[in-house]
Design a protein around this motif. Structure first.
Motif, PDB file in Angstrom:
ATOM      1  N   SER A 232       0.488  -1.136  -0.261  1.00 46.60           N
ATOM      2  CA  SER A 232      -0.107   0.291   0.460  1.00 46.60           C
ATOM      3  C   SER A 232       0.848   1.334  -0.313  1.00 46.60           C
ATOM      4  O   SER A 232       1.865   1.289   0.924  1.00 46.60           O
ATOM      5  CB  SER A 232      -0.592   0.598   1.341  1.00 46.60           C
ATOM      6  OG  SER A 232      -1.755   1.115   0.748  1.00 46.60           O
TER       7      SER A 232
ATOM      8  N   ARG B  24       0.172   4.461   0.927  1.00 45.49           N
ATOM      9  CA  ARG B  24      -0.078   5.090   1.964  1.00 45.49           C
ATOM     10  C   ARG B  24       0.964   4.763   3.299  1.00 45.49           C
ATOM     11  O   ARG B  24       1.676   5.235   4.097  1.00 45.49           O
ATOM     12  CB  ARG B  24      -1.350   5.027   2.308  1.00 45.49           C
ATOM     13  CG  ARG B  24      -2.557   5.745   1.088  1.00 45.49           C
ATOM     14  CD  ARG B  24      -3.881   6.263   1.653  1.00 45.49           C
ATOM     15  NE  ARG B  24      -4.507   7.450   0.020  1.00 45.49           N
ATOM     16  CZ  ARG B  24      -5.509   6.118  -0.985  1.00 45.49           C
ATOM     17  NH1 ARG B  24      -5.042   4.829  -0.850  1.00 45.49           N
ATOM     18  NH2 ARG B  24      -5.751   6.830  -1.133  1.00 45.49           N
ATOM     19  N   GLU B  25       0.297   3.234   3.040  1.00 46.06           N
ATOM     20  CA  GLU B  25       1.515   2.496   4.182  1.00 46.06           C
ATOM     21  C   GLU B  25       2.575   2.895   4.210  1.00 46.06           C
ATOM     22  O   GLU B  25       3.874   3.443   5.444  1.00 46.06           O
ATOM     23  CB  GLU B  25       1.207   1.255   4.328  1.00 46.06           C
ATOM     24  CG  GLU B  25       0.150   0.619   4.587  1.00 46.06           C
ATOM     25  CD  GLU B  25      -0.215  -1.160   4.869  1.00 46.06           C
ATOM     26  OE1 GLU B  25       0.397  -1.217   4.706  1.00 46.06           O
ATOM     27  OE2 GLU B  25      -1.225  -1.230   5.136  1.00 46.06           O
TER      28      GLU B  25
ATOM     29  N   SER C  70      -8.105  15.841   8.226  1.00 48.11           N
ATOM     30  CA  SER C  70      -7.065  14.680   7.912  1.00 48.11           C
ATOM     31  C   SER C  70      -7.549  13.785   6.243  1.00 48.11           C
ATOM     32  O   SER C  70      -8.836  13.341   6.199  1.00 48.11           O
ATOM     33  CB  SER C  70      -7.918  13.541   9.075  1.00 48.11           C
ATOM     34  OG  SER C  70      -7.109  14.387  10.149  1.00 48.11           O
ATOM     35  N   ILE C  71      -6.853  12.579   6.090  1.00 49.09           N
ATOM     36  CA  ILE C  71      -7.442  11.923   5.179  1.00 49.09           C
ATOM     37  C   ILE C  71      -6.718  10.199   5.689  1.00 49.09           C
ATOM     38  O   ILE C  71      -6.675  10.230   6.816  1.00 49.09           O
ATOM     39  CB  ILE C  71      -6.477  12.367   3.738  1.00 49.09           C
ATOM     40  CG1 ILE C  71      -4.670  12.335   4.048  1.00 49.09           C
ATOM     41  CG2 ILE C  71      -7.051  13.509   3.784  1.00 49.09           C
ATOM     42  CD1 ILE C  71      -4.143  12.807   2.956  1.00 49.09           C
ATOM     43  N   ARG C  72      -6.256   9.726   4.546  1.00 42.98           N
ATOM     44  CA  ARG C  72      -6.224   8.265   5.477  1.00 42.98           C
ATOM     45  C   ARG C  72      -5.669   7.910   5.397  1.00 42.98           C
ATOM     46  O   ARG C  72      -4.272   8.653   5.362  1.00 42.98           O
ATOM     47  CB  ARG C  72      -7.257   7.317   3.664  1.00 42.98           C
ATOM     48  CG  ARG C  72      -8.572   7.212   3.153  1.00 42.98           C
ATOM     49  CD  ARG C  72      -8.596   7.027   1.939  1.00 42.98           C
ATOM     50  NE  ARG C  72      -8.375   5.156   2.376  1.00 42.98           N
ATOM     51  CZ  ARG C  72      -8.007   4.054   1.339  1.00 42.98           C
ATOM     52  NH1 ARG C  72      -8.408   5.009  -0.426  1.00 42.98           N
ATOM     53  NH2 ARG C  72      -8.150   3.484   1.350  1.00 42.98           N
ATOM     54  N   GLU C  73      -5.212   6.775   6.320  1.00 42.81           N
ATOM     55  CA  GLU C  73      -3.998   6.459   6.930  1.00 42.81           C
ATOM     56  C   GLU C  73      -2.991   7.169   7.772  1.00 42.81           C
ATOM     57  O   GLU C  73      -1.430   7.593   7.750  1.00 42.81           O
ATOM     58  CB  GLU C  73      -2.963   5.621   5.752  1.00 42.81           C
ATOM     59  CG  GLU C  73      -4.089   4.897   4.926  1.00 42.81           C
ATOM     60  CD  GLU C  73      -3.742   3.040   5.404  1.00 42.81           C
ATOM     61  OE1 GLU C  73      -3.217   3.071   6.259  1.00 42.81           O
ATOM     62  OE2 GLU C  73      -4.391   2.640   5.274  1.00 42.81           O
ATOM     63  N   GLU C  74      -3.440   8.086   8.648  1.00 48.54           N
ATOM     64  CA  GLU C  74      -3.060   8.699   9.624  1.00 48.54           C
ATOM     65  C   GLU C  74      -2.198  10.249   8.715  1.00 48.54           C
ATOM     66  O   GLU C  74      -2.108  10.981   9.630  1.00 48.54           O
ATOM     67  CB  GLU C  74      -1.743   8.554  10.352  1.00 48.54           C
ATOM     68  CG  GLU C  74      -2.708   7.214  11.210  1.00 48.54           C
ATOM     69  CD  GLU C  74      -1.923   6.231  11.812  1.00 48.54           C
ATOM     70  OE1 GLU C  74      -0.566   6.648  11.740  1.00 48.54           O
ATOM     71  OE2 GLU C  74      -2.318   5.116  12.740  1.00 48.54           O
TER      72      GLU C  74
END
Length: 565
Positions: free
Chosen positions: A47, A49-50, A300-304
């Motif tokens: 991922s 984002r990760e 705030s968006i995804r994955e912190e």
């Protein structure tokens, strides 16, 4: 290799079971290789984002560690500076209030402090150092003291400038005045210093504070000051001292290690949103990320991750609170961010890489299917076709194990053919019986309808007969009154000479039927009925239907009376 060995090897190759095992092992090896390649790429394409969160967390940890080391060292140096400056003050003047409104005392005290302050500036990780005394030469809004600054961002021994202080004390220590030099501190130009001066208390290591980011008066340079109170042994507050860290020094000496070129690391006040104009910003060694000097809104968006949006620019990054000094009432904020277009580019690259991986796996699957279709499935289908043929024409089967199946297949095919033929015969007979049954059922329904119609006609005929008898009796009664006996005798004589067809028509006319009704009853044309009617009139000497009906009714009544007697 001997001839017998070659024959055995040939038999092994032609063995269907072993060939299947060989092909399946080959397929397993190919799929395993494809899976290993897929796993390799998958590890690289996890991922995005990760990966970004992991990378930004690593940058944040490095940035936070650097900032913690910076402000910890500056705080320790500030405590030492406070102790040394307090000792100099107590040594030079028993009463600090004597320096109020006395330039000579203030210059002597600053001259004694300036050399030690220069050494601290050169040793500490800072852009400048200051000492602000709790005394004034100009009024309540001013405070006497020293403020030394580096002439540039490099750590050199000869680049110190006197930003605040007595010019004579600077000349004595070979320190040139800054181009925006002033003799004293104006408290209104340095927010937070007056409040800290009024609330200073022991122990000084618990009362270290940082100011909000301020622009040094007369310059465009932003800086954060770390202030430490100067307390005497009896608790007297002599003033404040500390160090400054400006934007130029911060960006030059706190470059962050990063594999991302477009990255910015920001130390800002703890207010809502990110305002670059109230922040210190640094970058990677070989990169730069322009952050506009405006307040960026956070979302705030995804994955912190957090999105930072301005009027023209937007960024993606992480933030966390940071306590620069022990006595700070509110923590600052550390932020690492990079342009949002770079974020979208990373996501797009990940999508393309995943698409490439899927295409690669699809290619391997298609190639394997085509290979095994050609090498195994097609020969099997060819052998099956040869099994169906009685004369193979000398063609050799690929798999000899299928040859013993030929007789059984033909026997089963013949059995199936016979059964299907018998089944079709039974089906045809069943269809014939079903058709006959439906036909008989339809005829039965028609017969039942005819019986019902005949019953209805009988009932209608009976009713008509009853009505005719009533009418005949009535007409007979009237005929006795209206008919002449001679006419009635002529009628009887003529009625006896009528033919069977004329009798049938005469009876119908006497019952009151019209010529058209008589034609429908007998099945003749109306013109034929008219011809017969004329013959009946000629033979019976009667020329009116009324007289015919009366004579006929009277004749019928007489016959009934004769039968009854």
């Amino acid at each position: 290799m001997t001839r017998s060995s070659l024959s055995e090897f040939h038999n092994i190759r032609r063995s269907m079971q072993k060939r299947l095992a060989f092909y399946m092992i080959t397929l397993a090896l190919i799929l395993a290789a494809a899976l290993m390649a897929g796993l390799f790429f998958f590890n690289q394409l996890k991922s995005p984002r990760e990966e970004l969160v992991t990378s930004l967390n690593f940058r944040m940890e490095a940035f936070a560690s650097d900032m913690a080391s910076l402000w910890r060292n500056v705080a320790v140096m500030g405590i030492h500076l406070s102790e040394d400056m307090t000792a100099i003050v107590e040594e030079q003047t028993p009463d600090l209030s004597a320096a109020n409104w006395d330039p000579d005392t203030a210059e002597r005290l600053q001259g004694a402090m300036l050399d030690s302050l220069c050494q601290y500036v050169r040793q500490a990780d800072c852009s400048g150092a200051f000492v602000m005394l709790n005394a004034s030469l100009s009024g309540d809004d001013f405070r006497s003291g020293l403020f030394l600054q580096r002439g540039n961002s490099a750590r050199m021994s000869s680049d110190l400038l006197l930003y605040r202080g007595m010019a004579g004390a600077g000349r004595q220590n070979h320190v040139m005045p800054h181009r925006k030099w002033a003799q004293e501190f104006r408290l209104s130009d340095f927010p937070g210093l007056a409040e800290h001066l009024n609330t200073a208390s022991a122990p000084i290591d618990r009362d270290c504070r940082t100011t909000a980011l301020l622009t040094l008066p007369g310059t465009s340079e932003r800086a954060i000051l770390l202030t430490v109170p100067m307390l005497g042994a009896n608790g007297t507050v002599y003033g404040l001292c500390g160090f400054s860290i400006n934007q130029t020094y911060f960006s030059a000496h706190h470059i962050q290690p990063s594999g991302m070129s477009s990255l910015a690391c920001v130390l800002s006040d703890g207010a809502d949103g990110l305002d670059a104009s109230q922040s210190l910003v640094t970058y990677p060694a070989d990169g730069f990320c322009f952050v506009p000097e405006e307040r960026l809104t956070e979302k705030s968006i995804r994955e912190e991750l957090t999105a930072y949006s301005g009027t023209e620019s937007s960024f993606v990054g992480l933030s966390q609170p940071f306590l620069a000094a022990v006595g700070d009432p509110e923590p600052h904020t550390l932020t690492v961010l990079f342009p949002r277009r770079t974020y979208h580019g990373i996501l797009l690259k990940s999508v393309l890489e995943i698409g490439g991986l899927l295409l690669l796996l699809l290619f391997f699957g298609v190639v394997c299917c085509l290979y095994y279709t050609r090498r195994y499935l097609r020969p099997v289908m060819r052998d099956i076709e040869l099994l169906k043929e009685e004369d193979c024409g000398g063609a050799q089967m690929t798999f000899d194990e299928l040859r013993p199946v030929s007789a059984k297949l033909r026997f089963h095919e013949q059995t199936i053919t016979d059964l299907e033929t018998e089944k079709r015969g039974i089906q045809q007979r069943a269809d014939l019986f079903r058709s006959q049954n439906e036909q008989l059922r339809s005829e039965k329904q028609d017969l039942q309808g005819q019986v019902e119609n005949m019953q209805s006609q009988v009932e209608d005929t009976q009713v008509q007969l009853d009505d005719s008898l009533m009418e005949i009796r009535r007409l007979a009664y009237l005929g006795k009154k209206e008919l002449d006996s001679k006419d009635y005798e002529n009628f009887l004589a003529g009625y006896a000479r009528l033919s069977s067809k004329e009798l049938e028509i005469c009876d119908a006319l006497a019952r009151g039927l019209s010529a058209r009704q008589c034609a429908e009853l007998i099945g003749s044309a109306p013109s034929t009925i008219d011809t017969y009617r004329k013959r009946i009139y000629e033979k019976t000497k009667i020329h009116k239907i009324r007289h015919l009906q009366l004579c006929y009714a009277l004749m019928q009544m007489e016959r009934e009376q004769t039968k009854q007697e």
